[in-house]
Motif scaffolding. Structure first.
Motif, mmCIF file in Angstrom:
data_model
loop_
_atom_site.group_PDB
_atom_site.id
_atom_site.type_symbol
_atom_site.label_atom_id
_atom_site.label_comp_id
_atom_site.label_asym_id
_atom_site.label_seq_id
_atom_site.Cartn_x
_atom_site.Cartn_y
_atom_site.Cartn_z
ATOM 1 N N GLY A 223 -33.667 -47.023 4.220
ATOM 2 C CA GLY A 223 -33.950 -45.867 3.369
ATOM 3 C C GLY A 223 -32.703 -45.320 2.689
ATOM 4 O O GLY A 223 -32.739 -44.290 2.033
ATOM 5 N N LEU B 209 -28.002 -62.141 5.279
ATOM 6 C CA LEU B 209 -28.188 -61.742 6.668
ATOM 7 C C LEU B 209 -29.615 -62.061 7.083
ATOM 8 O O LEU B 209 -30.552 -61.958 6.299
ATOM 9 N N GLU B 210 -29.721 -62.447 8.325
ATOM 10 C CA GLU B 210 -31.020 -62.841 8.859
ATOM 11 C C GLU B 210 -31.866 -61.598 9.132
ATOM 12 O O GLU B 210 -31.372 -60.610 9.675
ATOM 13 N N LEU B 211 -33.129 -61.649 8.718
ATOM 14 C CA LEU B 211 -34.086 -60.598 9.040
ATOM 15 C C LEU B 211 -34.876 -61.034 10.284
ATOM 16 O O LEU B 211 -34.852 -62.221 10.643
ATOM 17 N N PRO B 212 -35.565 -60.119 10.922
ATOM 18 C CA PRO B 212 -36.139 -60.471 12.231
ATOM 19 C C PRO B 212 -37.074 -61.679 12.228
ATOM 20 O O PRO B 212 -37.040 -62.486 13.155
ATOM 21 N N VAL B 213 -37.916 -61.835 11.225
ATOM 22 C CA VAL B 213 -38.940 -62.878 11.298
ATOM 23 C C VAL B 213 -38.851 -63.841 10.116
ATOM 24 O O VAL B 213 -39.381 -63.571 9.023
ATOM 25 N N GLY B 214 -38.170 -64.943 10.308
ATOM 26 C CA GLY B 214 -38.229 -66.079 9.394
ATOM 27 C C GLY B 214 -37.810 -65.830 7.964
ATOM 28 O O GLY B 214 -38.431 -66.384 7.045
ATOM 29 N N ILE C 291 -34.977 -51.227 4.430
ATOM 30 C CA ILE C 291 -34.820 -51.230 5.889
ATOM 31 C C ILE C 291 -34.317 -49.879 6.395
ATOM 32 O O ILE C 291 -34.796 -49.350 7.385
ATOM 33 N N ASN D 191 -22.342 -51.464 9.584
ATOM 34 C CA ASN D 191 -23.623 -52.097 9.877
ATOM 35 C C ASN D 191 -23.928 -53.148 8.809
ATOM 36 O O ASN D 191 -23.126 -53.397 7.889
ATOM 37 N N ALA D 192 -25.101 -53.785 8.926
ATOM 38 C CA ALA D 192 -25.376 -54.955 8.092
ATOM 39 C C ALA D 192 -25.274 -54.644 6.597
ATOM 40 O O ALA D 192 -24.668 -55.408 5.831
ATOM 41 N N ALA E 193 -34.422 -47.227 -2.840
ATOM 42 C CA ALA E 193 -33.533 -47.322 -1.682
ATOM 43 C C ALA E 193 -33.641 -48.698 -1.024
ATOM 44 O O ALA E 193 -34.505 -49.503 -1.350
ATOM 45 N N PRO F 5 -38.872 -63.968 17.594
ATOM 46 C CA PRO F 5 -40.162 -63.275 17.549
ATOM 47 C C PRO F 5 -41.372 -64.208 17.540
ATOM 48 O O PRO F 5 -42.502 -63.743 17.699
ATOM 49 N N GLU G 117 -23.669 -52.218 5.077
ATOM 50 C CA GLU G 117 -22.275 -51.921 4.688
ATOM 51 C C GLU G 117 -21.490 -53.219 4.525
ATOM 52 O O GLU G 117 -20.622 -53.329 3.651
ATOM 53 N N GLN G 118 -21.813 -54.209 5.356
ATOM 54 C CA GLN G 118 -21.154 -55.514 5.223
ATOM 55 C C GLN G 118 -21.570 -56.194 3.913
ATOM 56 O O GLN G 118 -20.759 -56.825 3.235
ATOM 57 N N ASN H 20 -31.649 -56.551 12.705
ATOM 58 C CA ASN H 20 -31.171 -57.519 11.711
ATOM 59 C C ASN H 20 -29.844 -58.111 12.149
ATOM 60 O O ASN H 20 -29.094 -57.494 12.908
ATOM 61 N N GLN H 21 -29.563 -59.255 11.624
ATOM 62 C CA GLN H 21 -28.253 -59.868 11.865
ATOM 63 C C GLN H 21 -27.148 -58.938 11.345
ATOM 64 O O GLN H 21 -27.278 -58.374 10.259
ATOM 65 N N GLY H 22 -26.110 -58.791 12.120
ATOM 66 C CA GLY H 22 -24.948 -58.022 11.663
ATOM 67 C C GLY H 22 -25.024 -56.538 11.942
ATOM 68 O O GLY H 22 -24.061 -55.816 11.703
ATOM 69 N N ASP H 23 -26.180 -56.044 12.419
ATOM 70 C CA ASP H 23 -26.284 -54.609 12.679
ATOM 71 C C ASP H 23 -25.492 -54.217 13.926
ATOM 72 O O ASP H 23 -25.230 -55.049 14.794
ATOM 73 N N ILE H 24 -25.176 -52.940 13.989
ATOM 74 C CA ILE H 24 -24.489 -52.417 15.180
ATOM 75 C C ILE H 24 -25.560 -52.075 16.220
ATOM 76 O O ILE H 24 -26.470 -51.280 15.950
ATOM 77 N N ALA I 84 -30.865 -62.046 14.200
ATOM 78 C CA ALA I 84 -31.933 -61.055 14.049
ATOM 79 C C ALA I 84 -33.086 -61.423 14.979
ATOM 80 O O ALA I 84 -33.184 -62.568 15.425
ATOM 81 N N GLY I 85 -33.967 -60.474 15.231
ATOM 82 C CA GLY I 85 -35.142 -60.759 16.048
ATOM 83 C C GLY I 85 -35.632 -59.525 16.771
ATOM 84 O O GLY I 85 -35.431 -58.400 16.301
#
Lengths: 311, 311
Positions: free
Chosen positions: B92, B8-13, B90, B106-107, B87, A270, B109-110, A297-301, A245-246
């Motif tokens: 919605g 799953l990793e999110l963008p910031v930490g 990320i 995508n993330a 929802a 980031p 769905e995984q 995010n990690q794992g996204d398409i 992610a990033g």
């Protein structure tokens, strides 16, 4: 041009939300074009508005064929558009998952039911739609594999691609699926964007609909022949996922011809600014879809590629 | 033992992590019965937080009575719980319309696919939902007609007030319950209370039911409190009362209360004019098992449900 009201939502503190149909010509209900069911489908609304402008001119020049009627519904979900929300109402309902609706249930069901009552008997149904993932597409016609789909007809729009999608359970509530169930030949058209206006692909969308109407003998209109569409099945697209992610730095855009092993994108840390991951093309192909948001995010398409296709 | 079943990793930490607490005090777990309590699919439905806590607390107080495995998943949508968002924040999207998910998607769905994989092999899954933020509900089990035959014996043990067969969208396709039942994991949806709050008496009632079921399954050997038999209803016995006008709804009756034909349930008022726009009365005798609390209403909004045909 005749304007009629399909459904009106009354609110305590907002002005009424009126869903209006703009019809051109008289006779057989030949083609219906539907705009935004979601509040982020601004490009779709723009395309429909330009279609109304074009059809008005064609009607004034007697270019709507005798005995044919066309309807454009430029916007369904104006309440959400006006407040910058994607879904409808306080309970945040996706109208494009509420079909076929009914006349006695929640308001979202009543809205789509009224819509279906009005548009359910058209021969051809065209929806300017959006995908559940944010990003940019190559302009294409999307059809569900319901057994009623007809890719030869979809070719007549002259867009670069026709994508056939196997419906998942969640898709049974869409307009496209229910239109097909009502014996309308249904097509979902995707231009590049949603929230932003992309003039080039919007013009392509308008031209595609007019081309189709001409080819089906509904209007008299001289247009370029467009593309001989490349038909592909959604499961044949190569999805490229992120490992990290990033911040997303895309290096390829929809329509680009990419090569196996070449970098497609970088994921940036980031906080420290370094490249966390370089995303490599897993195959030769054309970029069909590209993630465009700044974050990922990690794992996204991040990309969908048309495998081993070249320009 | 608390384990992360998907992350799953999110963008910031930060990571989005789905955690499961496995309660088991036996060495050899292969032949043990297994019950799962799942909650927090919708982030604004918090009744399950108390139920998960109370199940874990009672087991921890008497581990000697546990002869099987109890898996507790308090938050399938942890970001949603944090933000009181039904929802997935990320995208919605409604997580409970994404099952069975996809390892290639995508993330999110995984994530949905990982949850499904973790629940496969469970002997009984109890999917706990609150009502939404608009109406309050008495404790009930909702079953889809398709699986009612298999699930009814479990549901009768749950100490709820009502079993509602072929109920609402909460048990339909693309939901966790429907997907698990389709894959052979017996699953029932429990619904109670109201969104964004916890009703502890209702929660205790359901927890007693969970221990009652586990006792019957031979997973819990401790004593269970006396439980009640529910009223069993199909859709035909449920009277829906919906608003036919926009305004502000004021409840004038008690939730979980027997009403007679003509009895006032509430009023829809116009705050600007100081006028009552509608008086809403019961159309049938029965139990007022659903009552709206959220005041703003549009045409079609649910105001109440009455369970008829019971004495």
């Amino acid at each position: 041009m005749h304007i009629h009201e399909i459904y009106t939502v009354h609110s305590t503190y907002r002005e009424d939300m009126k869903i209006r149909g703009y019809t051109f010509g008289q006779g057989e209900k030949s083609a219906c074009i539907v705009g935004p069911l979601r509040g982020n489908e601004i490009q779709q609304m723009y395309v429909c508005s330009q279609l109304i402008r074009a059809l008005k001119e064609l009607e004034a020049n007697s270019c709507i064929c005798t005995g044919k009627q066309i309807q454009v519904i430029p916007v369904v979900n104006s309440y959400s558009i006006n407040v910058g929300r994607r879904f409808y109402g306080v309970d945040n309902v996706d109208l494009n998952r509420a079909f076929p609706g009914n006349s006695y249930g929640e308001q979202d069901r009543r809205i789509v039911h009224a819509l279906m009552e009005d548009i359910g008997s058209y021969v051809y149904g065209i929806q300017f739609a959006s995908f559940y993932m944010d990003g940019e597409f190559m302009p294409h016609v999307r059809m569900m594999e319901t057994g009623y789909q007809n890719t030869s007809l979809a070719n007549l729009f002259g867009l670069p691609y026709v994508v056939v999608h196997k419906p998942a359970p969640i898709d049974t509530g869409t307009l496209n699926y229910n239109w097909q169930a009502a014996n309308t030949a249904a097509f979902s058209l995707f231009t590049r964007t949603n929230w932003e206006i992309d003039e080039r692909s919007a013009s392509q969308g308008v031209a595609a609909v007019l081309r189709f109407l001409k080819r089906m003998g509904i209007i008299r209109y001289d247009s370029h022949s467009g593309y001989i569409s490349h038909v592909l099945y959604e499961q044949d697209l190569s999805d490229v996922h992120t490992g990290r992610a990033g911040i997303f730095r895309g290096l390829a855009r929809p329509g680009d011809d990419v090569r196996y092993g070449r970098p497609l994108a970088e994921i940036i840390d980031p906080q420290e600014g370094v490249v966390r991951e370089t995303i490599i093309a897993p195959t030769d192909g054309i970029v069909f879809f590209a993630h465009t948001k700044a974050l990922i995010n990690q794992g996204d398409i991040v990309y969908r590629l048309v495998h081993r296709l070249h320009e | 033992m608390i384990e992360t079943i998907a992350s799953l990793e999110l963008p910031v930490g930060e990571h989005l992590a789905i955690r499961r607490n496995r309660l088991c005090y036996k060495e050899d777990t292969k032949s043990l019965g297994r019950v799962a309590v799942v909650s927090g699919t919708h982030g604004d439905e918090l009744e399950g937080q108390y139920i998960c806590y109370e199940v874990a607390r009672r087991i921890a107080a008497h581990p000697e009575y546990l002869t099987g495995i109890v898996d507790i998943y308090p938050a399938l949508n942890p970001l949603g719980v944090d933000l009181a968002s039904k929802a997935l924040p990320i995208t919605g999207m409604d997580l409970n319309r994404m099952f069975p998910g996809s390892r290639e998607g995508n993330a999110m769905e995984q994530i949905a696919a990982a949850v499904m994989e973790d629940l496969i092999g469970t002997d009984l899954c109890i999917d706990v939902h609150s009502s939404d933020i608009f109406v309050q509900e008495i404790p009930q089990v909702r079953l889809s007609g398709e699986f009612a035959g298999r699930m009814l014996p479990f549901a009768k043990l749950m100490n709820v007030d009502v079993i509602w067969m072929n109920a609402t969208a909460t048990v339909h396709e693309a939901t966790l319950a429907h997907s698990l039942n389709t894959m052979g994991v017996p699953t029932m949806v429990v619904e109670l209370g109201q969104g964004n709050s916890i009703n502890m008496p209702y929660g205790n009632q359901v927890v007693d039911g969970i221990f009652n079921v586990m006792h019957e399954m031979g997973i819990w050997t401790g004593e269970v409190p006396p439980t009640q038999l529910p009223a069993i209803s199909s859709d035909g016995k449920v009277e829906f009362i919906r608003s036919d006008v926009e305004g502000i709804f004021l409840p004038r009756n008690k939730h979980n209360h027997f009403v007679c034909v003509g009895e006032l349930i509430g009023e829809i008022v116009d705050p600007m004019a100081g006028q009552v726009k509608r008086q809403v009365a019961a159309g049938k005798d029965g139990l007022l098992f659903t009552l709206r609390n959220y005041p703003v209403v549009y045409e079609g909004d649910l105001l109440a449900r009455i369970l008829t045909g019971i004495v």
